[in-house]
Design an enzyme around this catalytic site. Structure first.
Site, short mmCIF file in Angstrom:
data_model
loop_
_atom_site.label_atom_id
_atom_site.label_comp_id
_atom_site.label_asym_id
_atom_site.label_seq_id
_atom_site.Cartn_x
_atom_site.Cartn_y
_atom_site.Cartn_z
N GLN A 97 21.46 36.00 8.58
CA GLN A 97 21.89 37.11 9.48
C GLN A 97 22.22 38.42 8.75
O GLN A 97 21.75 39.47 9.17
CB GLN A 97 23.08 36.66 10.31
CG GLN A 97 22.75 36.46 11.75
CD GLN A 97 23.97 36.12 12.61
OE1 GLN A 97 25.07 35.88 12.10
NE2 GLN A 97 23.78 36.09 13.89
N TYR B 186 9.04 38.14 21.77
CA TYR B 186 8.56 36.89 22.34
C TYR B 186 7.03 36.93 22.37
O TYR B 186 6.43 38.01 22.33
CB TYR B 186 9.15 36.69 23.75
CG TYR B 186 10.66 36.63 23.71
CD1 TYR B 186 11.30 35.53 23.13
CD2 TYR B 186 11.44 37.67 24.21
CE1 TYR B 186 12.69 35.47 23.05
CE2 TYR B 186 12.84 37.61 24.14
CZ TYR B 186 13.45 36.51 23.55
OH TYR B 186 14.81 36.45 23.46
N ASP C 180 21.95 32.38 21.06
CA ASP C 180 23.21 31.77 21.47
C ASP C 180 24.09 31.52 20.23
O ASP C 180 25.24 31.95 20.17
CB ASP C 180 22.95 30.45 22.20
CG ASP C 180 21.95 30.63 23.33
OD1 ASP C 180 22.27 31.33 24.29
OD2 ASP C 180 20.83 30.08 23.23
N ARG D 178 14.63 41.67 20.16
CA ARG D 178 14.49 40.89 21.39
C ARG D 178 15.82 40.30 21.80
O ARG D 178 16.84 40.45 21.09
CB ARG D 178 13.44 39.80 21.18
CG ARG D 178 13.94 38.63 20.37
CD ARG D 178 12.84 37.59 20.14
NE ARG D 178 13.41 36.32 19.74
CZ ARG D 178 12.70 35.31 19.27
NH1 ARG D 178 11.38 35.41 19.15
NH2 ARG D 178 13.28 34.17 18.95
N GLY D 179 15.83 39.57 22.92
CA GLY D 179 16.99 38.77 23.33
C GLY D 179 18.26 39.59 23.45
O GLY D 179 18.29 40.63 24.11
N GLU D 180 19.33 39.12 22.81
CA GLU D 180 20.60 39.82 22.91
C GLU D 180 21.13 40.27 21.54
O GLU D 180 21.51 41.43 21.36
CB GLU D 180 21.65 38.93 23.60
CG GLU D 180 22.99 39.62 23.74
CD GLU D 180 23.97 38.89 24.64
OE1 GLU D 180 23.55 38.29 25.65
OE2 GLU D 180 25.17 38.93 24.33
N ASP D 181 21.15 39.36 20.57
CA ASP D 181 21.85 39.72 19.34
C ASP D 181 21.07 40.72 18.48
O ASP D 181 21.64 41.70 17.99
CB ASP D 181 22.17 38.46 18.53
CG ASP D 181 23.19 38.76 17.43
OD1 ASP D 181 24.25 39.33 17.75
OD2 ASP D 181 22.92 38.47 16.26
N SER D 182 19.77 40.49 18.29
CA SER D 182 19.00 41.45 17.48
C SER D 182 18.96 42.81 18.19
O SER D 182 18.94 43.87 17.55
CB SER D 182 17.59 40.94 17.18
OG SER D 182 16.88 40.66 18.37
N TYR E 281 17.59 31.56 18.84
CA TYR E 281 18.70 31.76 17.89
C TYR E 281 19.81 32.66 18.41
O TYR E 281 20.80 32.89 17.73
CB TYR E 281 18.14 32.35 16.58
CG TYR E 281 16.94 31.59 16.13
CD1 TYR E 281 17.08 30.31 15.60
CD2 TYR E 281 15.65 32.10 16.31
CE1 TYR E 281 15.98 29.56 15.26
CE2 TYR E 281 14.55 31.35 15.96
CZ TYR E 281 14.71 30.09 15.44
OH TYR E 281 13.63 29.33 15.11
C1 LIG Z 1 14.31 37.60 12.81
C2 LIG Z 1 15.67 37.11 12.40
C3 LIG Z 1 16.69 36.98 13.32
N1 LIG Z 1 17.91 36.55 12.91
C4 LIG Z 1 18.99 36.38 13.90
C5 LIG Z 1 19.47 37.62 14.57
C6 LIG Z 1 20.09 37.04 15.83
O1 LIG Z 1 21.40 36.59 15.54
C7 LIG Z 1 19.19 35.85 16.14
C8 LIG Z 1 18.18 36.16 17.23
O2 LIG Z 1 18.82 36.24 18.47
P1 LIG Z 1 18.33 37.18 19.63
O3 LIG Z 1 17.99 38.46 19.06
O4 LIG Z 1 19.38 37.17 20.69
O5 LIG Z 1 16.98 36.55 20.18
P2 LIG Z 1 16.53 35.04 20.53
O6 LIG Z 1 15.38 35.10 21.42
O7 LIG Z 1 16.33 34.29 19.27
O8 LIG Z 1 17.74 34.40 21.25
C9 LIG Z 1 18.19 34.38 22.57
O9 LIG Z 1 18.13 35.35 23.46
C10 LIG Z 1 19.18 35.24 24.42
C11 LIG Z 1 19.11 36.41 25.37
C12 LIG Z 1 19.10 33.94 25.17
O10 LIG Z 1 20.30 33.76 25.86
C13 LIG Z 1 19.06 32.80 24.21
O11 LIG Z 1 18.86 31.61 24.89
C14 LIG Z 1 18.08 33.01 23.13
O12 LIG Z 1 16.77 32.80 23.53
O13 LIG Z 1 18.52 35.53 14.93
C15 LIG Z 1 18.17 36.24 11.60
O14 LIG Z 1 19.32 35.89 11.25
N2 LIG Z 1 17.15 36.35 10.70
C16 LIG Z 1 15.92 36.76 11.03
O15 LIG Z 1 15.03 36.84 10.15
#
Ligand SMILES: Cc1cn([C@H]2C[C@H](O)[C@@H](COP(=O)(O)OP(=O)(O)O[C@H]3O[C@@H](C)[C@H](O)[C@@H](O)[C@H]3O)O2)c(=O)[nH]c1=O
Length: 393
Positions: free
Chosen positions: A264, A203, A22, A280-284, A20
């Protein structure tokens, strides 16, 4: 942070590689540019199902829809259909996602040509400072693409942060009922509110079972909130049943509660309401920094452990990364020592060390947030940069 209302148009192209992040990053950027800067925004995204998970208003069977003032286009194989009139003033491709050749050709037929940016992934490694805003001329067409890097200092584009976010968080945290009311929807009771509240987003490779064992045997009550679909076997084993939203179990000092994947804006509230966040990842990971609470980052794994370099660069940069937080983060990512899997005993000791420092880490997290705010916000920085790109007719 300032707001520059404009009548410019911007097309943002997002390919969902997985999960999620990207679409999470692109959707956040699209909303902010539209809402705070008046940009006419078209978000092209190839995976509406993933988008819907973080934004329930998305219709998954729609070619074109408007959501919160943003035009959302389902990016499929529209290669042949673009004309110069379809091209936006600014074109942003997220993470080098190869925008359609037909669109690039239409860009080359525009006068003047649009500003073309590649918004890159986030890393604290110093090499990005040398690459941020660098031009990359197209080999055949009279177009130049520029790299735009998010980052943790003024030599980068900064991080995404909406106007008023910090004030909203402070108001939430100043209201003694806000966290309790928010967490009540997930079954957290008044007694649960006295426990250490932890959100867990990681993860499947993380040593979750070892962490659960440490919390279970610990002295302090812990309530761990896990979004549905996260945590794999470790969560199912702890619960003794399928890990669907609403499932919960208590063993020793640990209560695990599975919560729904929330939209979000509610995810921010979850981070604000908890005492410690695993992200994890970038946005969270970025949102945890705006929550100004202690957090443990599970970085997106890459081949040949390339991500360990990124992880260590961040830990060296972040003011809140005390020795205990660093040690636990490295172990959580399999990056400690020779990368051996940590057992429950190791992790319990690392957790106890960090737990003892939580008040200090919380104080440093606020300081870190202040430092990051000095870099401005990515959306404004990106628009300011776009203004400086010389037009090429
Ligand atoms: C747990 C949760 C997350 N979210 C949102 C928050 C973030 O916008 C999104 C999660 O994104 P991330 O934290 O980045 O983790 P992620 O692992 O989901 O996403 C990414 O990581 C990147 C580094 C890679 O480039 C991508 O390909 C992708 O894998 O989901 C919700 O809206 N509700 C929820 O309950």
């Amino acid at each position: 942070m300032h707001s520059t209302k404009s009548s410019i148009s911007l097309a943002l192209f997002c390919k969902v590689v997985d999960n999620y992040g990207d679409i999470g990053i692109c959707w956040r950027l699209a909303r902010q540019l539209q809402k705070e800067h008046g940009v006419a925004l078209t978000l092209w995204v190839d995976d509406l199902k993933s988008f819907r998970r973080i934004c329930p208003e998305v219709a998954t069977d729609c070619e074109t829809q408007e959501i919160q003032g943003v035009i959302v286009r389902h990016w499929r194989d529209q290669n042949g259909v673009f004309a110069a009139g379809d091209v936006a003033d600014i074109v942003v491709e997220f993470f080098a996602c190869d925008i359609p050749p037909g669109y690039i050709k239409a860009m080359s037929e525009c006068t003047p040509h649009p500003v073309w940016l590649n918004l890159e992934g986030l890393t604290a490694e110093t090499w990005v400072e040398g690459c941020h805003m660098l031009p990359s001329p197209h080999p055949q067409l009279p177009l130049t693409k520029y790299f735009f890097f998010p980052g943790f200092n003024k030599r980068t584009g900064g991080l995404q942060v909406e106007a008023g976010l910090i004030a909203r968080r402070e108001a939430f945290q100043a209201d003694p009922r806000a966290a309790a009311d928010f967490l009540a929807q997930f079954g957290v009771t008044e007694t649960g509110m006295d426990a250490l509240k932890v959100s867990l987003f990681c993860y499947p490779q993380a040593p979750i079972a070892a962490l659960f064992a440490a919390w279970q045997a610990g002295e302090r009550a812990v309530v761990c909130l896990v979004p549905e679909g996260v945590g794999g076997d470790a969560v199912t084993d702890f619960l003794g049943r399928q890990s669907t939203a609403g499932a919960h179990a208590t063993r020793g000092s640990l209560t695990v509660r599975v919560i729904p994947f929330v939209p979000q804006p509610d995810y921010d509230k979850l981070l604000w309401a908890c005492d410690v966040n695993f992200v994890r990842g970038e946005d969270s990971f970025v949102r945890a920094q705006w929550a100004a609470k202690p957090f443990i980052w599970h970085i997106y794994p890459q081949d040949e452990n390339l991500h360990h370099v990124k992880l260590k660069a961040f830990l060296n940069t972040c003011l809140a990364a005390t020795a205990s937080l660093t040690a636990l983060t490295l172990a959580w990512n399999g990056a400690a020592g020779d990368g051996d899997v940590v057992d429950a005993v190791d992790l319990a000791a690392l957790w106890r060390d960090m737990e003892a420092e939580l008040p200090d880490i919380a104080r440093l997290s606020t300081k870190w947030e202040q430092t990051l705010l000095e870099n401005g916000d990515l959306a404004t920085n990106l628009l300011k940069f776009a203004e400086t790109v010389p037009p090429r007719a």
